[in-house]
Design a protein around this motif. Structure first.
Motif, PDB file in Angstrom:
ATOM      1  N   ARG A  38       0.845  -1.192   0.000  1.00 58.58           N
ATOM      2  CA  ARG A  38       0.000   0.000   0.000  1.00 58.58           C
ATOM      3  C   ARG A  38       0.882   1.244   0.000  1.00 58.58           C
ATOM      4  N   VAL A  39       0.651   2.115  -0.980  1.00 60.36           N
ATOM      5  CA  VAL A  39       1.415   3.354  -1.088  1.00 60.36           C
ATOM      6  C   VAL A  39       0.434   4.485  -1.383  1.00 60.36           C
ATOM      7  N   ARG A  40       0.888   5.694  -1.102  1.00 62.89           N
ATOM      8  CA  ARG A  40       0.142   6.910  -1.407  1.00 62.89           C
ATOM      9  C   ARG A  40       1.023   7.802  -2.270  1.00 62.89           C
ATOM     10  N   VAL A  41       0.535   8.134  -3.441  1.00 60.46           N
ATOM     11  CA  VAL A  41       1.253   9.010  -4.361  1.00 60.46           C
ATOM     12  C   VAL A  41       0.677  10.408  -4.205  1.00 60.46           C
ATOM     13  N   THR A  42       1.492  11.347  -3.769  1.00 56.63           N
ATOM     14  CA  THR A  42       1.046  12.708  -3.486  1.00 56.63           C
ATOM     15  C   THR A  42       1.326  13.614  -4.682  1.00 56.63           C
ATOM     16  N   GLY A  43       0.823  14.843  -4.572  1.00 55.45           N
ATOM     17  CA  GLY A  43       1.070  15.850  -5.592  1.00 55.45           C
ATOM     18  C   GLY A  43      -0.046  16.031  -6.587  1.00 55.45           C
ATOM     19  N   LEU A  44      -1.184  15.377  -6.421  1.00 55.20           N
ATOM     20  CA  LEU A  44      -2.274  15.482  -7.380  1.00 55.20           C
ATOM     21  C   LEU A  44      -3.035  16.792  -7.174  1.00 55.20           C
ATOM     22  N   PRO A  45      -3.621  17.360  -8.226  1.00 51.54           N
ATOM     23  CA  PRO A  45      -4.336  18.641  -8.080  1.00 51.54           C
ATOM     24  C   PRO A  45      -5.710  18.453  -7.449  1.00 51.54           C
ATOM     25  N   ARG A  46      -6.253  19.547  -6.956  1.00 54.05           N
ATOM     26  CA  ARG A  46      -7.556  19.505  -6.300  1.00 54.05           C
ATOM     27  C   ARG A  46      -8.706  19.423  -7.295  1.00 54.05           C
ATOM     28  N   THR A  47      -8.463  19.746  -8.565  1.00 52.95           N
ATOM     29  CA  THR A  47      -9.522  19.672  -9.577  1.00 52.95           C
ATOM     30  C   THR A  47      -9.573  18.324 -10.270  1.00 52.95           C
ATOM     31  N   LEU A  48      -8.849  17.354  -9.791  1.00 51.41           N
ATOM     32  CA  LEU A  48      -8.784  16.044 -10.440  1.00 51.41           C
ATOM     33  C   LEU A  48     -10.156  15.391 -10.501  1.00 51.41           C
ATOM     34  N   ASP A  49     -10.439  14.759 -11.639  1.00 52.54           N
ATOM     35  CA  ASP A  49     -11.657  13.983 -11.798  1.00 52.54           C
ATOM     36  C   ASP A  49     -11.401  12.586 -11.240  1.00 52.54           C
ATOM     37  N   PRO A  50     -12.041  12.213 -10.122  1.00 48.67           N
ATOM     38  CA  PRO A  50     -11.705  10.924  -9.500  1.00 48.67           C
ATOM     39  C   PRO A  50     -12.019   9.734 -10.378  1.00 48.67           C
ATOM     40  N   GLY A  51     -12.972   9.863 -11.290  1.00 48.94           N
ATOM     41  CA  GLY A  51     -13.306   8.738 -12.149  1.00 48.94           C
ATOM     42  C   GLY A  51     -12.336   8.517 -13.286  1.00 48.94           C
ATOM     43  N   SER A  52     -11.389   9.442 -13.500  1.00 51.81           N
ATOM     44  CA  SER A  52     -10.433   9.312 -14.593  1.00 51.81           C
ATOM     45  C   SER A  52      -9.066   8.824 -14.156  1.00 51.81           C
ATOM     46  N   LEU A  53      -8.877   8.514 -12.884  1.00 54.17           N
ATOM     47  CA  LEU A  53      -7.565   8.092 -12.405  1.00 54.17           C
ATOM     48  C   LEU A  53      -7.203   6.712 -12.946  1.00 54.17           C
ATOM     49  N   ARG A  54      -6.021   6.606 -13.542  1.00 60.11           N
ATOM     50  CA  ARG A  54      -5.476   5.342 -14.024  1.00 60.11           C
ATOM     51  C   ARG A  54      -4.044   5.225 -13.521  1.00 60.11           C
ATOM     52  N   ALA A  55      -3.655   4.028 -13.150  1.00 64.05           N
ATOM     53  CA  ALA A  55      -2.310   3.795 -12.633  1.00 64.05           C
ATOM     54  C   ALA A  55      -1.791   2.474 -13.176  1.00 64.05           C
ATOM     55  N   ARG A  56      -0.498   2.454 -13.525  1.00 60.20           N
ATOM     56  CA  ARG A  56       0.136   1.229 -13.988  1.00 60.20           C
ATOM     57  C   ARG A  56       1.614   1.292 -13.654  1.00 60.20           C
ATOM     58  N   VAL A  57       2.234   0.116 -13.619  1.00 60.94           N
ATOM     59  CA  VAL A  57       3.648  -0.016 -13.299  1.00 60.94           C
ATOM     60  C   VAL A  57       4.422  -0.097 -14.604  1.00 60.94           C
ATOM     61  N   LEU A  58       5.437   0.742 -14.736  1.00 58.91           N
ATOM     62  CA  LEU A  58       6.273   0.741 -15.921  1.00 58.91           C
ATOM     63  C   LEU A  58       7.354  -0.320 -15.781  1.00 58.91           C
ATOM     64  N   GLY A  59       7.737  -0.919 -16.901  1.00 56.97           N
ATOM     65  CA  GLY A  59       8.782  -1.934 -16.883  1.00 56.97           C
ATOM     66  C   GLY A  59       8.219  -3.323 -16.669  1.00 56.97           C
ATOM     67  N   SER A  60       9.129  -4.264 -16.538  1.00 55.51           N
ATOM     68  CA  SER A  60       8.775  -5.685 -16.375  1.00 55.51           C
ATOM     69  C   SER A  60       9.230  -6.208 -15.029  1.00 55.51           C
ATOM     70  N   SER A  61       8.819  -5.527 -13.955  1.00 58.78           N
ATOM     71  CA  SER A  61       9.202  -5.944 -12.608  1.00 58.78           C
ATOM     72  C   SER A  61       8.290  -7.013 -12.042  1.00 58.78           C
ATOM     73  N   GLY A  62       7.180  -7.307 -12.685  1.00 61.58           N
ATOM     74  CA  GLY A  62       6.243  -8.283 -12.169  1.00 61.58           C
ATOM     75  C   GLY A  62       5.257  -7.727 -11.174  1.00 61.58           C
ATOM     76  N   VAL A  63       5.345  -6.435 -10.844  1.00 58.74           N
ATOM     77  CA  VAL A  63       4.428  -5.792  -9.905  1.00 58.74           C
ATOM     78  C   VAL A  63       3.318  -5.133 -10.708  1.00 58.74           C
ATOM     79  N   ARG A  64       2.115  -5.251 -10.217  1.00 60.79           N
ATOM     80  CA  ARG A  64       0.969  -4.651 -10.891  1.00 60.79           C
ATOM     81  C   ARG A  64       0.105  -3.928  -9.870  1.00 60.79           C
ATOM     82  N   VAL A  65      -0.702  -3.001 -10.367  1.00 60.29           N
ATOM     83  CA  VAL A  65      -1.607  -2.216  -9.529  1.00 60.29           C
ATOM     84  C   VAL A  65      -2.957  -2.920  -9.493  1.00 60.29           C
TER      85      VAL A  65
END
Length: 703
Positions: A38-65
């Motif tokens: 569990r991690v928290r990524v900070t720095g997002l703006p206050r006008t963010l549309d919560p339904g548009s959030l997408r996250a993925r792991v770059l590279g081939s580390s075997g870790v996924r969101v």
């Protein structure tokens, strides 16, 4: 796992794609995955549309969101926090009001001193006349004059200080209005973060008590993508051309304005003509089956509340109400002060209000009641795709609710509307009710059938609604001169332009110019004249777009031989298209036109009137280079088959075009290359043959 123990990762804004309205931002974050994932990524703006959030792991580390959601954290700003423009404006406003008060007091003193005048004592009837004390009058006048001189000198100083403070306050207020919105509030600092859950190789294998590099946790790089409102753009161009060359440099620029709540510093900018709010999901085509065998219905994720849910809190109600909190603002249940609640049970202690028994759960004829029997939200979902309605207020105690009085016969509203018909079929919960991680269990103090049931809780939408409303106001900005919005000039296609270099665009809601890149275009200079309308030659640039990118309509700054010429309006130029851009009159080329009309008769019995029109055009090139001139003339057009028009000239009819390239009927064109210092003469002739019975007396001699 609490929010304090969750690993926090900082993020940096890497790329932004600006659409016709709104933008899609891409952030990058890097860190070591904790054992619980569990991690928290900070720095997002206050006008963010919560339904548009997408996250993925770059590279081939075997870790996924496996989970991504938006969370908001707010904390008061400490007294030692640095103050910005808002604090400066408040300070200057207080100083201005104080200076204005000093000026007003000085004016009141001047009015008091000005009102000083000698008042003789009252004279009785029997008293003789007294001589006027001239010396006393003069001394009073000198005193008033000296006093007013000092007061007016002080007034001039106060008014000068007031004007200075007014100017400083105006400048500071303008800077605050134009300042970036990427700043915290005056009293509360709001932090928007993305709560992610990671899973995969190396996650959850370490000791939870071990932290740092010794834990052996894998280090991954995350990419976050989200949409924000409050960003618009319009295209602009700069065209550099040298006389005699067959090509030019067309630099595509863009005027971008954004008020998204975060500054775009050193980001890769891309511009798109598409509508970000347009739906792109494919429709679901349901099949119709005839027969007994039918497809199994998809699970809805909803189930009936457990039996006996109302009896679960019977012991809690029997134990009595909860004690009122101590303090000056303590209020007992139901909104009454402690010790003065009406309807208290006999023998109850002061400050306690007996809780009424919970009302029985209501049934709506089998209609869906949301997850766990909760009433389904009504109305369209808000922007973002999730239901963010305000939580229902606790129902008042039943002892205070009086039944509605029956309406009088014949009175308005006497007939109650019938209840809505139940929706057939299984319950269909909304997307917010199926977001299990965002559901909140209502406690025992809830009323109205909410106790012990799950309801969606969306505090983020409540906090960010005002920020998004302010951000969307940037769409009402006045456009720069000759600018056209992308959706109006793009037509039926959508295109994307990627900037070659990173750019900085603050969140201040004003236009900023960004250089996108250079587009090679074919370019040649041609001169155009219509001497029958105006004996002036105009210079034009013929642009040909040989690339696969469309050029949108917008202002273009034309530079010829490194000298700025003018700002023109560039029309929309599709791939492979050719358009003209006017440059104004060409003083170095002269044109002269003369006409001659000769009327005669023809035919066996002279029954045909012949109008012979002759046109003579002379061109003179006074420039030091050869030019290409296009001369346009018009011949009459008739729809009467008895009226004939015969042309006797070497001009040609232009090809039929569409839109701005369409020529008027009867247009004829001469094209010739004119050397430097040369002259040329063009002769055109056409005859109009009209039967005598259709001729107008004195009305056919028109050039």
């Amino acid at each position: 796992m609490t929010a304090e123990s969750t690993r926090r990762w900082g993020s940096t804004l890497d790329a932004v794609v600006v659409y016709a309205q709104g933008a899609v931002c891409r952030r990058l974050a890097r860190g070591s995955v904790p054992p619980d994932g569990r991690v928290r990524v900070t720095g997002l703006p206050r006008t963010l549309d919560p339904g548009s959030l997408r996250a993925r792991v770059l590279g081939s580390s075997g870790v996924r969101v496996t989970e991504a959601r938006v969370e908001v954290e707010a904390e008061p700003v400490g007294p030692d926090a640095p103050q910005g423009l808002r604090h400066e404006v408040e300070r200057l406003r207080d100083a201005y009001e104080a200076a204005e008060g000093r000026r007003d007091r000085q004016l009141s003193l001047i009015r008091e001193v000005t009102a000083l005048h000698p008042v003789p004592p009252a004279r009785k009837r029997e008293d003789p006349h007294r001589r006027t004390a001239v010396d006393a009058w003069l001394e009073l006048a000198d005193f008033v004059d000296e006093r007013l001189t000092g007061l007016h000198t002080r007034l001039v100083e106060l008014e000068a200080a007031l004007r200075t403070l007014e100017h400083e306050l105006t400048v500071a207020s303008d800077r605050l209005a134009r300042a970036s919105t990427d700043a915290r509030s005056a009293h509360v600092e709001t932090t928007v973060c993305a709560a992610l859950t990671l899973d995969g190789a190396g996650v959850g294998s370490g000791d939870p008590e071990v932290t740092g590099a010794d834990a052996g946790a894998p280090e991954v790089e995350l990419e976050l993508e989200y949409g924000v409102p409050g960003a618009v753009w319009v295209p602009a161009y700069r065209l550099a051309h040298r006389q005699g060359d067959g090509s030019g440099r067309l630099v595509l620029r863009a005027s971008v304005a954004q008020r998204t709540g975060e500054d775009w510093t050193g980001v890769r900018i891309a511009l798109a003509t598409a509508d970000l709010r347009r739906r792109t999901d494919l429709p679901r085509l349901r099949s119709l089956r005839i027969g007994r065998r039918q497809a199994a219905p998809a699970p809805s994720g909803w189930r009936e509340p457990p039996a006996g849910l109302a009896d679960l809190f019977s012991s809690y109600d029997t134990a009595g109400p909860r004690p009122a909190p101590a303090g000056p603002h303590a209020v007992a249940a139901g909104g009454s002060a402690p010790g003065s609640a009406p309807g208290s049970a006999p023998g109850s202690a002061p400050g306690f209000v007996p809780s009424p028994p919970p009302p029985p759960p209501q049934a709506y004829g089998g209609a869906p009641q949301g997850f766990g029997g909760a009433p389904a939200p009504t109305g369209p979902p808000p922007v973002g795709g999730s239901y963010a309605g305000p939580p229902a207020a606790p129902m008042a105690p039943m002892a205070r609710m009086a039944p509605p009085a029956p309406a009088a016969p014949g009175a308005p509203g006497a007939v109650a509307p019938p209840p809505p018909a139940p929706v057939p079929g299984p319950p269909q919960p909304s997307g917010a009710e199926l977001d299990y991680a965002a559901l909140v269990l209502s406690g025992a103090d809830e009323r109205g059938g909410r106790r012990g049931r799950l309801f969606p809780d969306a505090p983020f939408d409540t906090v960010a609604t005002e920020y998004r409303r302010r951000a969307e106001a940037v769409a009402a900005l006045p456009l720069p001169g000759r600018a056209v919005r992308p959706r109006e000039s793009a037509g039926s296609f959508d295109h994307r332009f990627d900037a070659t270099a990173r750019a900085d665009i603050p969140s201040d809601g004003t236009w900023h110019t960004v250089t996108v890149g250079e587009i090679p275009v074919g370019l040649r200079t041609e001169y155009l004249c219509a001497p029958s309308v105006e004996q002036t030659v105009y210079a034009t640039l013929v642009l040909s777009n040989a690339t696969d990118q469309a050029l949108l309509a917008g202002p273009v700054e034309v530079t010829v031989d490194d000298e700025f010429l003018l700002t023109a309006a560039l029309p929309t130029l599709a791939p492979g298209g050719v358009r003209r851009v006017g440059l104004g009159p060409a003083e170095g080329i002269r044109v002269t036109r003369r006409t001659n009309l000769h009327e005669s008769t023809a035919g066996l019995r002279n029954n045909t009137t012949v109008l012979d029109h002759r046109v003579h055009v002379e061109l003179a090139n006074r420039l030091a280079r050869p030019v290409t001139v296009e001369v346009r003339e018009r011949v009459p057009v008739t729809s009467d088959p008895d009226v004939r028009i015969e042309e006797r000239a070497d001009w040609t009819a232009p090809p039929e075009g569409t839109g701005p390239d369409r020529h008027a009927p009867g247009t004829r064109v001469w094209r010739l290359d004119l050397p430097a210092g040369a002259t040329a003469a063009l002769d055109g002739r056409y005859e109009i043959r009209i039967p005598t019975g259709k001729a107008l007396v004195g009305g056919n001699r028109r050039s």
